[in-house]
Design a protein around this motif. Structure first.
Motif, PDB file in Angstrom:
ATOM      1  N   ALA A   1      43.814  41.051  34.853  1.00  0.00           N
ATOM      2  CA  ALA A   1      42.618  41.005  34.011  1.00  0.00           C
ATOM      3  C   ALA A   1      41.854  39.703  34.208  1.00  0.00           C
ATOM      4  O   ALA A   1      42.430  38.623  34.153  1.00  0.00           O
ATOM      5  N   THR A   2      40.572  39.825  34.399  1.00  0.00           N
ATOM      6  CA  THR A   2      39.668  38.686  34.469  1.00  0.00           C
ATOM      7  C   THR A   2      38.878  38.668  33.170  1.00  0.00           C
ATOM      8  O   THR A   2      38.276  39.669  32.793  1.00  0.00           O
ATOM      9  N   MET A   3      38.917  37.547  32.488  1.00  0.00           N
ATOM     10  CA  MET A   3      38.234  37.413  31.208  1.00  0.00           C
ATOM     11  C   MET A   3      36.853  36.794  31.420  1.00  0.00           C
ATOM     12  O   MET A   3      36.577  36.218  32.462  1.00  0.00           O
ATOM     13  N   PRO A   4      35.978  36.918  30.406  1.00  0.00           N
ATOM     14  CA  PRO A   4      34.646  36.306  30.529  1.00  0.00           C
ATOM     15  C   PRO A   4      34.762  34.821  30.883  1.00  0.00           C
ATOM     16  O   PRO A   4      35.685  34.150  30.417  1.00  0.00           O
ATOM     17  N   ASP A   5      33.841  34.364  31.692  1.00  0.00           N
ATOM     18  CA  ASP A   5      33.934  32.999  32.199  1.00  0.00           C
ATOM     19  C   ASP A   5      33.644  31.962  31.123  1.00  0.00           C
ATOM     20  O   ASP A   5      32.525  31.715  30.750  1.00  0.00           O
TER      21      ASP A   5
ATOM     22  N   PRO B   1      42.909  45.413  39.453  1.00  0.00           N
ATOM     23  CA  PRO B   1      41.998  44.443  38.830  1.00  0.00           C
ATOM     24  C   PRO B   1      41.102  45.100  37.781  1.00  0.00           C
ATOM     25  O   PRO B   1      40.669  46.239  37.936  1.00  0.00           O
ATOM     26  N   ILE B   2      40.868  44.381  36.703  1.00  0.00           N
ATOM     27  CA  ILE B   2      39.945  44.827  35.667  1.00  0.00           C
ATOM     28  C   ILE B   2      39.223  43.595  35.144  1.00  0.00           C
ATOM     29  O   ILE B   2      39.819  42.521  35.018  1.00  0.00           O
ATOM     30  N   THR B   3      37.943  43.741  34.849  1.00  0.00           N
ATOM     31  CA  THR B   3      37.162  42.652  34.267  1.00  0.00           C
ATOM     32  C   THR B   3      36.882  42.997  32.814  1.00  0.00           C
ATOM     33  O   THR B   3      36.301  44.040  32.527  1.00  0.00           O
TER      34      THR B   3
ATOM     35  N   GLY C   1      34.936  42.561  29.466  1.00  0.00           N
ATOM     36  CA  GLY C   1      33.612  42.115  29.069  1.00  0.00           C
ATOM     37  C   GLY C   1      33.615  41.371  27.745  1.00  0.00           C
ATOM     38  O   GLY C   1      34.590  41.399  26.993  1.00  0.00           O
ATOM     39  N   ARG C   2      32.538  40.709  27.463  1.00  0.00           N
ATOM     40  CA  ARG C   2      32.411  39.954  26.215  1.00  0.00           C
ATOM     41  C   ARG C   2      32.443  40.860  24.985  1.00  0.00           C
ATOM     42  O   ARG C   2      32.727  40.408  23.888  1.00  0.00           O
TER      43      ARG C   2
END
Length: 69
Positions: free
Chosen positions: A13-17, A58-60, A62-63
């Motif tokens: 998981a990629t979290m908001p930057d 992979p998953i991003t 969102g806010r």
């Protein structure tokens, strides 16, 4: 994330930057269990199968996940 009882595909998981070391800008929101659960749910909906071997999925995130909590 991966299952504790057996090996399978990992959810990446990629979290908001936002960087906790940044002192300018909005503070970084903590990742709490409800956010982890939502990321896992979204991963499952998008095809992540933790019980099956395979490459990292992979998953991003969102806010909007934080806005709902």
């Amino acid at each position: 994330m991966e299952r504790a009882d057996r090996r399978g595909a990992v959810l990446l998981a990629t979290m908001p930057d936002s960087n906790p070391a940044d002192w300018i800008g909005p503070p970084t929101a903590p990742v709490v269990p409800s956010i982890v659960a939502e990321v896992v749910r979204q991963g499952r909906e998008r095809g992540w199968r933790p019980e099956q071997p395979g490459p990292a999925f992979p998953i991003t995130a969102g806010r909007e996940i934080w806005a709902a909590r």
